[in-house]
Structures are given as structure tokens and as C-alpha cells.
Design an enzyme around this catalytic site. Structure first.
Site, PDB file in Angstrom:
ATOM      1  N   ARG A 101     -38.311 -32.373   0.287  1.00 14.12           N
ATOM      2  CA  ARG A 101     -37.269 -31.375   0.409  1.00 14.12           C
ATOM      3  C   ARG A 101     -37.346 -30.184  -0.993  1.00 14.12           C
ATOM      4  O   ARG A 101     -38.533 -30.327  -1.505  1.00 14.12           O
ATOM      5  CB  ARG A 101     -36.084 -31.959   0.468  1.00 14.12           C
ATOM      6  CG  ARG A 101     -35.596 -32.664   1.831  1.00 14.12           C
ATOM      7  CD  ARG A 101     -34.392 -33.571   1.567  1.00 14.12           C
ATOM      8  NE  ARG A 101     -33.470 -32.736   1.214  1.00 14.12           N
ATOM      9  CZ  ARG A 101     -32.163 -33.455   0.686  1.00 14.12           C
ATOM     10  NH1 ARG A 101     -32.146 -34.686   0.444  1.00 14.12           N
ATOM     11  NH2 ARG A 101     -31.244 -32.671   0.361  1.00 14.12           N
ATOM     12  N   GLY A 156     -25.934   8.065  27.691  1.00 15.64           N
ATOM     13  CA  GLY A 156     -27.562   8.291  28.149  1.00 15.64           C
ATOM     14  C   GLY A 156     -28.488   8.245  26.723  1.00 15.64           C
ATOM     15  O   GLY A 156     -27.948   8.505  25.675  1.00 15.64           O
ATOM     16  N   ARG A 169     -26.709  -8.629  29.919  1.00 11.30           N
ATOM     17  CA  ARG A 169     -27.500  -9.723  30.529  1.00 11.30           C
ATOM     18  C   ARG A 169     -28.194 -10.669  29.721  1.00 11.30           C
ATOM     19  O   ARG A 169     -28.789 -11.932  30.001  1.00 11.30           O
ATOM     20  CB  ARG A 169     -28.726  -9.077  31.437  1.00 11.30           C
ATOM     21  CG  ARG A 169     -28.191  -8.103  32.526  1.00 11.30           C
ATOM     22  CD  ARG A 169     -29.276  -7.826  33.442  1.00 11.30           C
ATOM     23  NE  ARG A 169     -29.904  -6.513  32.633  1.00 11.30           N
ATOM     24  CZ  ARG A 169     -30.950  -5.701  32.699  1.00 11.30           C
ATOM     25  NH1 ARG A 169     -31.969  -6.360  33.583  1.00 11.30           N
ATOM     26  NH2 ARG A 169     -31.014  -4.748  32.163  1.00 11.30           N
ATOM     27  N   TYR A 188     -36.754   1.870  20.696  1.00  7.75           N
ATOM     28  CA  TYR A 188     -35.896   1.190  21.157  1.00  7.75           C
ATOM     29  C   TYR A 188     -35.783  -0.108  20.797  1.00  7.75           C
ATOM     30  O   TYR A 188     -36.813  -0.982  20.880  1.00  7.75           O
ATOM     31  CB  TYR A 188     -36.161   0.873  23.041  1.00  7.75           C
ATOM     32  CG  TYR A 188     -36.472   2.578  23.238  1.00  7.75           C
ATOM     33  CD1 TYR A 188     -35.308   3.141  23.994  1.00  7.75           C
ATOM     34  CD2 TYR A 188     -37.353   3.146  23.370  1.00  7.75           C
ATOM     35  CE1 TYR A 188     -35.239   4.279  24.510  1.00  7.75           C
ATOM     36  CE2 TYR A 188     -37.543   4.495  23.716  1.00  7.75           C
ATOM     37  CZ  TYR A 188     -36.516   5.206  24.420  1.00  7.75           C
ATOM     38  OH  TYR A 188     -36.541   6.305  24.904  1.00  7.75           O
TER      39      TYR A 188
HETATM   40  C1  UD1 Z   1     -34.919   4.171  30.153  1.00  5.14           C
HETATM   41  C2  UD1 Z   1     -35.774   5.450  30.555  1.00  5.14           C
HETATM   42  C3  UD1 Z   1     -36.895   4.995  31.399  1.00  5.14           C
HETATM   43  C4  UD1 Z   1     -37.843   3.852  31.006  1.00  5.14           C
HETATM   44  C5  UD1 Z   1     -37.151   2.801  30.556  1.00  5.14           C
HETATM   45  C6  UD1 Z   1     -37.771   1.989  29.708  1.00  5.14           C
HETATM   46  C7  UD1 Z   1     -34.247   7.191  30.456  1.00  5.14           C
HETATM   47  C8  UD1 Z   1     -33.384   8.158  30.745  1.00  5.14           C
HETATM   48  N1  UD1 Z   1     -34.944   6.454  31.119  1.00  5.14           N
HETATM   49  O1  UD1 Z   1     -34.285   3.754  31.137  1.00  5.14           O
HETATM   50  O2  UD1 Z   1     -37.609   6.479  32.026  1.00  5.14           O
HETATM   51  O3  UD1 Z   1     -38.717   3.733  32.144  1.00  5.14           O
HETATM   52  O4  UD1 Z   1     -36.035   3.327  29.384  1.00  5.14           O
HETATM   53  O5  UD1 Z   1     -37.367   0.837  29.414  1.00  5.14           O
HETATM   54  O6  UD1 Z   1     -34.381   7.527  29.286  1.00  5.14           O
HETATM   55  N2  UD1 Z   1     -29.354   3.435  24.684  1.00  5.14           N
HETATM   56  C9  UD1 Z   1     -28.398   4.103  23.810  1.00  5.14           C
HETATM   57  N3  UD1 Z   1     -27.524   5.180  24.126  1.00  5.14           N
HETATM   58  C10 UD1 Z   1     -27.381   5.187  25.355  1.00  5.14           C
HETATM   59  C11 UD1 Z   1     -28.091   4.786  26.398  1.00  5.14           C
HETATM   60  C12 UD1 Z   1     -29.170   3.930  26.025  1.00  5.14           C
HETATM   61  O7  UD1 Z   1     -28.633   3.699  22.838  1.00  5.14           O
HETATM   62  O8  UD1 Z   1     -26.408   6.096  25.611  1.00  5.14           O
HETATM   63  C13 UD1 Z   1     -30.410   2.600  24.348  1.00  5.14           C
HETATM   64  C14 UD1 Z   1     -30.280   1.183  24.885  1.00  5.14           C
HETATM   65  O9  UD1 Z   1     -29.516   0.378  24.253  1.00  5.14           O
HETATM   66  C15 UD1 Z   1     -31.691   0.775  25.243  1.00  5.14           C
HETATM   67  C16 UD1 Z   1     -32.433   2.032  25.521  1.00  5.14           C
HETATM   68  O10 UD1 Z   1     -31.719   3.045  24.955  1.00  5.14           O
HETATM   69  O11 UD1 Z   1     -32.085   0.094  23.811  1.00  5.14           O
HETATM   70  C17 UD1 Z   1     -32.688   2.221  26.696  1.00  5.14           C
HETATM   71  O12 UD1 Z   1     -31.656   2.469  27.845  1.00  5.14           O
HETATM   72  P1  UD1 Z   1     -31.487   2.104  29.100  1.00  5.14           P
HETATM   73  O13 UD1 Z   1     -30.249   2.187  29.613  1.00  5.14           O
HETATM   74  O14 UD1 Z   1     -32.080   0.550  29.014  1.00  5.14           O
HETATM   75  O15 UD1 Z   1     -32.564   2.740  29.730  1.00  5.14           O
HETATM   76  P2  UD1 Z   1     -33.152   2.593  31.160  1.00  5.14           P
HETATM   77  O16 UD1 Z   1     -32.341   2.859  32.322  1.00  5.14           O
HETATM   78  O17 UD1 Z   1     -33.866   1.307  31.122  1.00  5.14           O
END
Ligand code: UD1
Ligand code: CA
Length: 461
Positions: A340, A88, A18, A109
């Protein structure tokens, strides 16, 4: 936290589609600094043994970025872990666990970059007991987030993802930030128990709440309220929101230090700005890199100042552009001055409008009031540089020096063809093209003489 060792895991494997950008999400910038660097800098302040960064999408771009850069000389603490498929958040954390050697783990994160050090300190402190410490936030609009489920005694019993939540659960406005801290050995165990039986068929990190409960671990939450420090940046609109939040924080810090700002919303700090007493900054100024400003300094509107040192009692007039400048005391610059790299302005120097100075040293009391280019030059005390003076420093291949002694008077529209040296107390007649050195106390005139021809018929007759 007292004698308890800590490792930090930062999740940065996600796509970030996005953002509509070729740059990985983790490298999108706030205040000209990648989000991931913001986090690493904050994490380093917790003094962890190691920081494990889980990468997947565009992993090489991210790794290369930090290979070439020394993060407070702490790159040796940074360990990149590959997550080839994004199955996940639990799966992501699990990839890093084999490398974790400390008692405690903190999960962060990459796209939640502005989390505050104080908050993390509290969360880590909370996790030292038999506890899973979760950071939660109450949001006016909880859409999309995992909801925090509490029992009648207000204890956290589960986190339910938006996509898995029922109607009642969707009305809950306390949500999971994702940031958590707990004991390493327990986290190992709980991660092994997580499965992907849910609507997204992902391994949810949030599921460890259930297993922690089964192990009689306390689930402790720290609750924030509509707080932008836990705001994620998934698109450019959220990124600019965080940029403004960050800049607002910086402006407040300046105000706290006694700086006068004409508008706390119209200043940008992209780096470190230090200020003395009674500094005043007008609107639309940008500070980049390391900038240090002394006391009783006034910065007028629209100045861009990068990697510079400004002494006491200086006046930087409107729309000046400073980069790599070292400026002593009682100096006045601008309006529209361009100072500069490699410029040194000593005490009581005055640089006026449309003057460009590069790699030059202007000694005490030098005045260059208007429309000049002074590059690769040394100018002695109290010399006056007339309007339109140009140091011709470049012969098409090499750069050459112009050396001007003390108490020179350089007439307007003079070209100084370098290499050239003018000794002390030299006067240059206006309009001269100086190609030869000038001895002390001399007047140099280097232009054709004016001849007046009488009885000339001009074409207006
Ligand atoms: C996650 C949380 C949710 C919370 C939200 C806050 C879980 C299952 N859910 O949801 O409860 O409210 O964050 O923003 O944890 N990532 C990886 N590898 C993966 C999956 C994700 O590195 O396999 C990283 C993503 O790059 C991102 C972060 O983890 O930086 C969160 O992943 P994302 O898929 O955005 O989680 P949400 O569905 O938003
Ligand atoms: Ca997701």
C-alpha cells in the site's frame, strides 16, 4: 501549424439520455478518464490559443470537474460557454465564436473522444488554404449520420442529414463525422447564414458547406474507413466499444516497445504505463495512474498496480495489489501481496503471500514471507520477518511506528506493539507480544512459559 493560430471548440451541451446515467455524457469515462478530458488532452497537443467548451445540460457538473483539476497546468486555456437551449450544432458553435481570437477554428465533439492527434493535424493543415476541411468516414452501416454528397468530380457539395435524406442519398455510405476546421472570419459569416428550415428545426452546422461553396471556398475532405477514432459514444454499448478500442491501442503500443503480453486483449491501462526492456505481463493485469516498470520485470497474472515505480529484475507474482509503492531492483512480491501507499522496498527484498505492507520501508534483503501486516514500520537490512508477524500500529486513536534494526530474526506469530524499537541483531521468540524496546544482540521472549502437566486424563479416555 506554421504561424497560423488555432482555437478549438468542443461541443458538449447535449443531453446524452441514452447513457441512462446521472453523470453528464461528456464525463462518462474511458480508461477511468472522462471523454471530455481525453479530447482536451488531445486538443492541447495542437497547441491552441484557447479551447472553448460549449456546455448546456448539467453544465455545472462539467465546469466543477475542471475547476478542481489542473489539466497539464493548462486550465487557463479552457473557456466554458453556455448554450442554454440546444438548438443545433451550428447554434452551439455560434455561442463560442465571440471568444475565438485565432485565425483557424477546429470543431470537436465531447462524445467523439478518441480522435487521433495525427488526424487533427492533417485536418488543420488542410484548412489553412482557402478551405473548409471536413473529416468524413465510410461506414458499413451509415444509419443516422449525415451523408456526404459529392459531384461527378468527386468534390463535396453538401451534407444531408439522415432525417432529411431521400432514398438515393440514404444509400451513400460516406458520412460526416462532424469534425471540421476552417478560417474563423468565414465561419462567423456562414454561421449567420444558417437557418433551421429542416425536419428537426435545428440549426445544422453541416449547412455551412453550402455557404462555403458560394464563397468559392474549397471543401476538402479527409476520408477514414470504418475507423473507431471517430466513433461516437451515445450509450454504454458504444462506450465499452471505445474502451476496448482504446485498450487495444495501448496494448499495441506496449508490444511495439517490446513488452511481452500473454494476451493483448486481457490487459487494461488506465493512465500512463512506462516500461523498460524485456518486461513480460501475464493476463488480467490492470495498471492505474502513473506506473513505471524497469527492465527484465515479470508481472504474473491478475495483478493490479496503481501509481507505483518498479525497478529492474523484479518479479510481481500472481494476484498482487500494489498502490503507491516504490520498489527497487531484484524484489519479489506475492503471490497475493498487498503493498500500500508509502511503501518502499529496497533491493533484494522478498515479500510473500498474504503480506500487507503500508507506509513502511523494508531495507535491502528483508524477507517477509507469509501472512503479515507491516504498517508504519522501518525494517533494517537482512532482517527476517516470521510468518504471522503483526505490527500493532494503531491504539484506537493514533498510529505509531515500529522500528526494527538490521539482521533481526522475528519469530512467527509475533505482535510488535508500537511505538517500539528493536536494535540490530535482535531475535524475537515465536509467539511474543513485544511491548518494550529490545537492545542490540538480545533475545526477547514475551510469552508465558509452557508447562506440561503429567498424567492428565483427556476426555477421550
Ligand atoms: C451530427 C451531424 C451529422 C453527423 C453526426 C456525427 C449536424 C447537423 N449533424 O448529427 O452530420 O453525421 O453529428 O455524429 O451537425 N450539440 C450541442 N448543442 C446542440 C446540438 C448538439 O452541444 O445544440 C452537441 C451534442 O452534445 C453532441 C454533438 O453536438 O456532442 C452532436 O450533436 P447530435 O445532436 O448528436 O448530432 P447528430 O444529430 O448526431
Ligand atoms: Ca441530433
Amino acid at each position: 501549424v506554421n504561424n497560423v493560430s488555432l482555437d478549438v471548440i468542443i461541443l458538449a451541451a447535449g443531453v446524452g439520455s441514452r447513457m441512462n446515467s446521472d453523470l453528464p455524457k461528456a464525463l462518462q469515462q474511458i480508461a477511468s478518464k472522462p471523454m471530455l478530458t481525453h479530447l482536451i488532452d488531445t486538443a492541447l497537443n495542437l497547441n491552441p490559443n484557447n479551447i472553448h467548451i460549449v456546455v448546456g445540460h448539467l453544465a455545472d457538473q462539467i465546469k466543477n470537474k475542471y475547476a478542481e483539476q489542473t489539466l497539464n497546468n493548462s486550465t487557463q486555456k479552457i473557456n466554458f460557454v453556455m448554450q442554454s437551449k440546444q438548438l443545433g450544432t451550428a447554434h452551439a458553435v455560434k455561442q463560442a465564436m465571440p471568444y475565438v481570437k485565432s485565425d483557424l477554428v477546429l470543431v470537436l465533439y465531447a462524445d467523439v473522444p478518441l480522435i487521433k492527434l495525427d488526424t487533427l493535424h492533417s485536418l488543420v493543415a488542410l484548412s489553412t488554404k482557402q478551405s473548409l476541411a471536413l473529416l468524413t468516414v465510410k461506414l458499413d452501416n451509415p444509419t443516422g449520420y449525415g451523408r456526404i454528397i459529392r459531384n461527378n468530380s468527386d468534390q463535396i457539395i453538401a451534407i444531408v442529414e439522415h432525417k432529411d435524406a431521400n432514398q438515393d442519398e440514404l444509400t451513400i455510405n460516406e458520412v460526416n463525422t462532424g469534425i471540421l476546421a476552417t478560417h474563423t472570419h468565414k465561419l462567423h459569416k456562414w454561421l449567420d447564414q444558417v437557418n433551421n428550415n429542416n425536419s428537426q428545426q435545428e440549426y445544422y452546422l453541416t449547412d455551412i458547406v453550402n455557404f462555403a461553396k458560394q464563397d468559392n471556398y474549397a471543401i476538402n475532405g479527409i476520408i477514414l474507413n470504418n475507423d473507431l477514432q471517430v466513433q461516437g459514444a451515445n450509450n454504454k454499448a458504444q462506450l465499452v466499444m471505445l474502451e476496448r478500442y482504446y485498450q487495444q491501442t495501448k496494448a499495441q503500443e506496449l508490444l511495439q516497445n517490446g513488452v511481452t503480453l500473454y494476451d493483448d486483449k486481457r490487459i487494461d491501462i488506465r493512465g500512463n504505463l512506462t516500461t523498460g526492456k524485456d518486461v513480460s505481463i501475464d493476463i488480467n493485469c490492470i495498471f492505474i495512474g502513473n506506473v513505471s516498470i524497469g527492465s527484465s520485470v515479470t508481472i504474473e497474472a491478475g495483478c493490479i498496480i496503481k501509481d507505483s515505480v518498479i525497478g529492474d529484475n523484479c518479479l510481481i507474482k500472481a494476484n498482487s495489489n500494489l498502490e503507491g509503492a516504490i520498489i527497487a531492483s531484484n524484489v519479489s512480491c506475492g503471490p497475493f501481496a498487498r503493498i500500500r501507499q508509502g511503501t518502499k522496498l529496497h533491493n533484494n527484498v522478498k515479500v510473500g503471500n498474504f503480506v500487507e505492507i503500508k507506509k513502511a520501508e523494508l531495507h535491502e534483503g528483508v524477507k517477509a514471507g507469509h501472512l503479515s501486516y507491516l504498517g508504519d514500520a522501518i525494517i533494517g537490512k537482512n532482517s527476517n520477518i516470521g510468518a504471522g508477524t503483526i505490527s500493532c500500529n494503531y491504539d484506537g486513536t493514533n498510529k505509531h511506528q515500529t522500528i526494527i534494526g538490521d539482521n533481526n530474526f522475528i519469530g512467527s506469530n509475533t505482535s510488535l506493539v508500537a511505538p517500539v524499537e528493536l536494535k540490530n541483531n535482535v531475535t524475537i521468540a515465536a509467539g511474543s507480544v513485544i511491548t518494550k524496546n529490545v537492545p542490540k544482540n538480545n533475545l526477547a521472549v514475551a510469552r508465558s512459559r509452557q508447562s506440561n502437566i503429567s498424567n492428565w486424563k483427556n476426555n477421550k479416555d
